[in-house]
Design a protein around this motif. Structure first.
Motif, PDB file in Angstrom:
ATOM      1  N   SER A 138       0.799  -1.384   0.254  1.00  0.00           N
ATOM      2  CA  SER A 138      -0.684  -0.616  -0.734  1.00  0.00           C
ATOM      3  C   SER A 138       0.654   1.239  -0.041  1.00  0.00           C
ATOM      4  O   SER A 138       2.089   1.177   0.392  1.00  0.00           O
ATOM      5  N   TRP A 143       3.442  -6.816 -11.073  1.00  0.00           N
ATOM      6  CA  TRP A 143       1.820  -7.073 -10.489  1.00  0.00           C
ATOM      7  C   TRP A 143       0.983  -6.989 -11.026  1.00  0.00           C
ATOM      8  O   TRP A 143       0.807  -7.518 -11.987  1.00  0.00           O
ATOM      9  N   HIS A 191      -2.699  -7.145  -9.932  1.00  0.00           N
ATOM     10  CA  HIS A 191      -3.363  -6.368  -9.418  1.00  0.00           C
ATOM     11  C   HIS A 191      -2.871  -4.642  -9.179  1.00  0.00           C
ATOM     12  O   HIS A 191      -2.382  -4.627  -8.233  1.00  0.00           O
ATOM     13  N   LYS A 192      -3.610  -4.468  -9.657  1.00  0.00           N
ATOM     14  CA  LYS A 192      -3.977  -2.758  -8.942  1.00  0.00           C
ATOM     15  C   LYS A 192      -4.835  -2.123  -8.405  1.00  0.00           C
ATOM     16  O   LYS A 192      -5.932  -2.205  -9.684  1.00  0.00           O
ATOM     17  N   GLU A 193      -4.738  -1.181  -7.281  1.00  0.00           N
ATOM     18  CA  GLU A 193      -6.555  -0.393  -7.176  1.00  0.00           C
ATOM     19  C   GLU A 193      -6.156   0.570  -6.258  1.00  0.00           C
ATOM     20  O   GLU A 193      -5.234   1.311  -6.417  1.00  0.00           O
ATOM     21  N   VAL A 194      -6.670   1.827  -6.744  1.00  0.00           N
ATOM     22  CA  VAL A 194      -6.765   3.230  -6.447  1.00  0.00           C
ATOM     23  C   VAL A 194      -7.910   3.303  -5.891  1.00  0.00           C
ATOM     24  O   VAL A 194      -8.434   3.758  -6.797  1.00  0.00           O
ATOM     25  N   TRP A 195      -7.616   4.312  -4.780  1.00  0.00           N
ATOM     26  CA  TRP A 195      -8.689   5.191  -4.292  1.00  0.00           C
ATOM     27  C   TRP A 195      -8.663   6.696  -4.046  1.00  0.00           C
ATOM     28  O   TRP A 195      -7.453   7.088  -3.569  1.00  0.00           O
ATOM     29  N   CYS A 240      -3.249   3.478  -3.136  1.00  0.00           N
ATOM     30  CA  CYS A 240      -3.130   2.435  -3.862  1.00  0.00           C
ATOM     31  C   CYS A 240      -2.467   0.928  -3.399  1.00  0.00           C
ATOM     32  O   CYS A 240      -2.373   1.474  -2.671  1.00  0.00           O
ATOM     33  N   TRP A 271      -1.314  -2.912  -4.896  1.00  0.00           N
ATOM     34  CA  TRP A 271      -0.250  -2.808  -5.269  1.00  0.00           C
ATOM     35  C   TRP A 271      -0.668  -4.677  -4.897  1.00  0.00           C
ATOM     36  O   TRP A 271       0.007  -4.450  -3.572  1.00  0.00           O
TER      37      TRP A 271
END
Length: 105
Positions: free
Chosen positions: A59, A72, A74-78, A96, A98
């Motif tokens: 993170s 990587w 997968h990646k999430e961003v918020w 983020c 990863w």
């Protein structure tokens, strides 16, 4: 407390999940004490992650050298929540995650 690099090397296994939350890359602020964790340290961490057999969840804030590696899955961003005290300083900040899957099943 052990160094994260040592812990990863000691416990790396395809069934292990490592959650990593290193200091932010673009700031010297935060709750971390001791020596700064600079760009060379982040790059060394990425090198170690690239060789890790276990799963890794990392993170942090968006960062080009974390995005530039190809391992990587997968990646999430918020948008990060804003504290009222520091609203002007952190408005629009992103967080983020990863994710790197295990190299073996």
């Amino acid at each position: 407390n052990k160094n994260a690099f040592d812990i990863i090397r000691e416990y790396d296994d395809p069934k292990t999940v490592f959650y990593l939350d290193p200091p932010y890359t673009e700031t010297q602020h935060g709750t971390y004490s001791g020596p700064q964790f600079g760009e060379a340290d982040h790059r060394a961490l990425l090198e170690l992650i690239s060789k890790t057999r276990g799963r890794v969840i990392l993170s942090g804030e968006p960062c080009s050298y974390y995005d530039d590696v190809d391992f990587w899955n997968h990646k999430e961003v918020w948008p990060a929540p804003v504290r009222i005290k520091s609203e002007s300083r952190h408005k629009g900040r992103l967080e983020c995650l990863w994710v790197k899957h295990s190299t073996e099943t």
